[in-house]
Design a protein around this motif. Structure first.
Motif, mmCIF file in Angstrom:
data_model
loop_
_atom_site.group_PDB
_atom_site.id
_atom_site.type_symbol
_atom_site.label_atom_id
_atom_site.label_comp_id
_atom_site.label_asym_id
_atom_site.label_seq_id
_atom_site.Cartn_x
_atom_site.Cartn_y
_atom_site.Cartn_z
ATOM 1 N N GLU A 4 -9.764 -4.630 -2.571
ATOM 2 C CA GLU A 4 -8.620 -5.260 -2.669
ATOM 3 C C GLU A 4 -7.481 -4.174 -3.154
ATOM 4 N N VAL A 5 -6.341 -4.496 -3.010
ATOM 5 C CA VAL A 5 -5.313 -3.712 -3.510
ATOM 6 C C VAL A 5 -4.256 -4.527 -4.271
ATOM 7 N N VAL A 6 -3.513 -4.124 -5.173
ATOM 8 C CA VAL A 6 -2.613 -4.620 -5.770
ATOM 9 C C VAL A 6 -0.973 -3.800 -5.582
ATOM 10 N N VAL A 7 -0.115 -4.404 -4.930
ATOM 11 C CA VAL A 7 1.027 -3.689 -4.954
ATOM 12 C C VAL A 7 2.251 -4.461 -5.526
ATOM 13 N N ALA A 8 3.094 -3.571 -6.344
ATOM 14 C CA ALA A 8 4.182 -4.256 -7.046
ATOM 15 C C ALA A 8 5.318 -4.684 -6.025
ATOM 16 N N VAL A 9 6.012 -5.524 -6.464
ATOM 17 C CA VAL A 9 7.192 -6.316 -5.654
ATOM 18 C C VAL A 9 8.244 -5.848 -6.442
ATOM 19 N N THR A 10 9.352 -5.303 -5.911
ATOM 20 C CA THR A 10 10.482 -4.920 -6.542
ATOM 21 C C THR A 10 11.683 -5.137 -5.573
ATOM 22 N N ALA A 11 12.524 -5.923 -6.069
ATOM 23 C CA ALA A 11 13.701 -6.145 -5.164
ATOM 24 C C ALA A 11 13.426 -6.648 -3.838
ATOM 25 N N GLY A 12 12.202 -7.473 -3.960
ATOM 26 C CA GLY A 12 12.034 -8.303 -2.676
ATOM 27 C C GLY A 12 11.064 -7.543 -1.896
ATOM 28 N N LYS A 13 10.868 -6.247 -2.058
ATOM 29 C CA LYS A 13 9.947 -5.441 -1.119
ATOM 30 C C LYS A 13 8.635 -4.982 -1.698
ATOM 31 N N LEU A 14 7.701 -4.501 -0.741
ATOM 32 C CA LEU A 14 6.543 -4.050 -1.329
ATOM 33 C C LEU A 14 7.004 -2.823 -1.860
ATOM 34 N N ASP A 15 6.563 -2.502 -3.139
ATOM 35 C CA ASP A 15 7.229 -1.067 -3.708
ATOM 36 C C ASP A 15 5.911 0.020 -3.490
ATOM 37 N N PHE A 16 6.046 0.581 -2.164
ATOM 38 C CA PHE A 16 5.158 1.530 -1.857
ATOM 39 C C PHE A 16 5.491 2.898 -2.515
ATOM 40 N N GLY A 17 4.552 3.879 -2.521
ATOM 41 C CA GLY A 17 4.716 5.441 -2.535
ATOM 42 C C GLY A 17 4.981 5.894 -0.981
ATOM 43 N N PRO A 18 5.380 7.139 -0.999
ATOM 44 C CA PRO A 18 5.638 7.492 0.188
ATOM 45 C C PRO A 18 4.621 7.536 0.988
ATOM 46 N N TRP A 19 4.671 6.996 2.375
ATOM 47 C CA TRP A 19 3.753 6.887 3.396
ATOM 48 C C TRP A 19 2.436 5.800 3.209
ATOM 49 N N GLU A 20 2.494 5.139 2.122
ATOM 50 C CA GLU A 20 1.574 3.974 1.858
ATOM 51 C C GLU A 20 1.815 2.754 2.668
ATOM 52 N N GLN A 21 0.547 2.410 3.126
ATOM 53 C CA GLN A 21 0.657 1.235 4.047
ATOM 54 C C GLN A 21 -0.845 0.532 3.884
ATOM 55 N N ILE A 22 -0.916 -0.753 4.059
ATOM 56 C CA ILE A 22 -2.072 -1.515 3.637
ATOM 57 C C ILE A 22 -2.808 -1.589 4.915
ATOM 58 N N PHE A 23 -4.219 -1.495 4.695
ATOM 59 C CA PHE A 23 -5.185 -1.643 5.635
ATOM 60 C C PHE A 23 -6.249 -2.532 5.675
ATOM 61 N N TYR A 24 -6.753 -3.186 6.803
ATOM 62 C CA TYR A 24 -8.044 -3.772 6.902
ATOM 63 C C TYR A 24 -9.075 -3.243 7.220
ATOM 64 N N GLY A 25 -10.141 -2.893 6.624
ATOM 65 C CA GLY A 25 -11.276 -1.944 7.253
ATOM 66 C C GLY A 25 -12.300 -2.819 7.428
ATOM 67 N N GLU A 26 -12.730 -2.982 8.837
ATOM 68 C CA GLU A 26 -13.902 -4.032 9.068
ATOM 69 C C GLU A 26 -15.182 -2.924 9.516
ATOM 70 N N PHE A 27 -16.112 -3.615 8.745
ATOM 71 C CA PHE A 27 -17.407 -2.566 9.211
ATOM 72 C C PHE A 27 -18.327 -3.402 9.714
ATOM 73 N N ASP A 28 -18.419 -4.767 10.008
ATOM 74 C CA ASP A 28 -19.306 -5.774 10.468
ATOM 75 C C ASP A 28 -18.346 -6.579 11.602
ATOM 76 N N GLY A 29 -17.655 -6.298 12.316
ATOM 77 C CA GLY A 29 -16.829 -7.050 13.187
ATOM 78 C C GLY A 29 -17.052 -8.030 14.074
ATOM 79 N N GLN A 30 -16.439 -8.254 15.131
ATOM 80 C CA GLN A 30 -16.587 -9.057 16.384
ATOM 81 C C GLN A 30 -16.895 -10.461 15.983
ATOM 82 N N ARG A 31 -16.331 -11.034 14.631
ATOM 83 C CA ARG A 31 -16.280 -12.306 14.165
ATOM 84 C C ARG A 31 -15.157 -12.511 13.351
ATOM 85 N N ARG A 32 -14.687 -13.860 13.096
ATOM 86 C CA ARG A 32 -13.726 -14.189 12.513
ATOM 87 C C ARG A 32 -13.894 -13.925 10.961
ATOM 88 N N LYS A 33 -12.890 -13.100 10.311
ATOM 89 C CA LYS A 33 -13.008 -13.031 8.781
ATOM 90 C C LYS A 33 -11.428 -12.981 8.301
#
Ligand code: ZN
Length: 138
Positions: free
Chosen positions: A100-129
């Motif tokens: 998991e990740v926890v991101v601070a919410v500040t002034a209604g926005k996700l308070d990311f550092g430079p270039w930070e984005q959130i990703f889903y990493g799939e390692f056993d896919g091809q089914r609903r998760k």
């Protein structure tokens, strides 16, 4: 205190994949109407991850190649697969990349550092998760 809970569903075309889920998390934040607080995003499966890093395709390929070296896919390679499963590698990859990740919410926005984005990493896919998004604050 306000709270908002939402589930995001994924069904990746490939067994292994990395998906930028930042837009869906931002949508959930807008829906929540929370301006100050915390946003938790976690995978709800033990063979997939949620992590923060750079939205750069070469890096994503590097992650997948590196994980494949650490824990190569293979039915006969893992004791876990003696149960009849074939996803021993996916459990290990998930543990390295995190739950998991926890991101601070500040002034209604996700308070990311430079270039930070959130990703889903799939390692056993091809089914609903599922991924859980839980936002608390005010
Ligand atoms: Zn398993």
């Amino acid at each position: 205190m306000k709270h908002h809970t939402q589930y995001l569903w994924f069904n990746t075309k490939n067994r292994h994949d990395i998906v930028n889920i930042t837009p869906q998390v931002e949508e959930a934040l807008v829906k929540s109407e929370i301006k100050e607080g915390l946003c938790l995003v976690n995978a709800m499966h033990i063979t997939s991850s949620v992590f923060i890093n750079d939205n750069e395709n070469g890096l994503h390929q590097d992650f997948l190649a590196w994980l494949e070296k650490l824990a190569p896919y293979g039915k006969d390679k893992y004791k876990h697969n003696l149960t009849g499963e074939d996803n021993g590698d996916a459990h290990l990859k998930r543990t390295v990349m995190g739950r998991e990740v926890v991101v601070a919410v500040t002034a209604g926005k996700l308070d990311f550092g430079p270039w930070e984005q959130i990703f889903y990493g799939e390692f056993d896919g091809q089914r609903r998760k599922r991924v859980l998004v839980k936002i608390i604050g005010e």
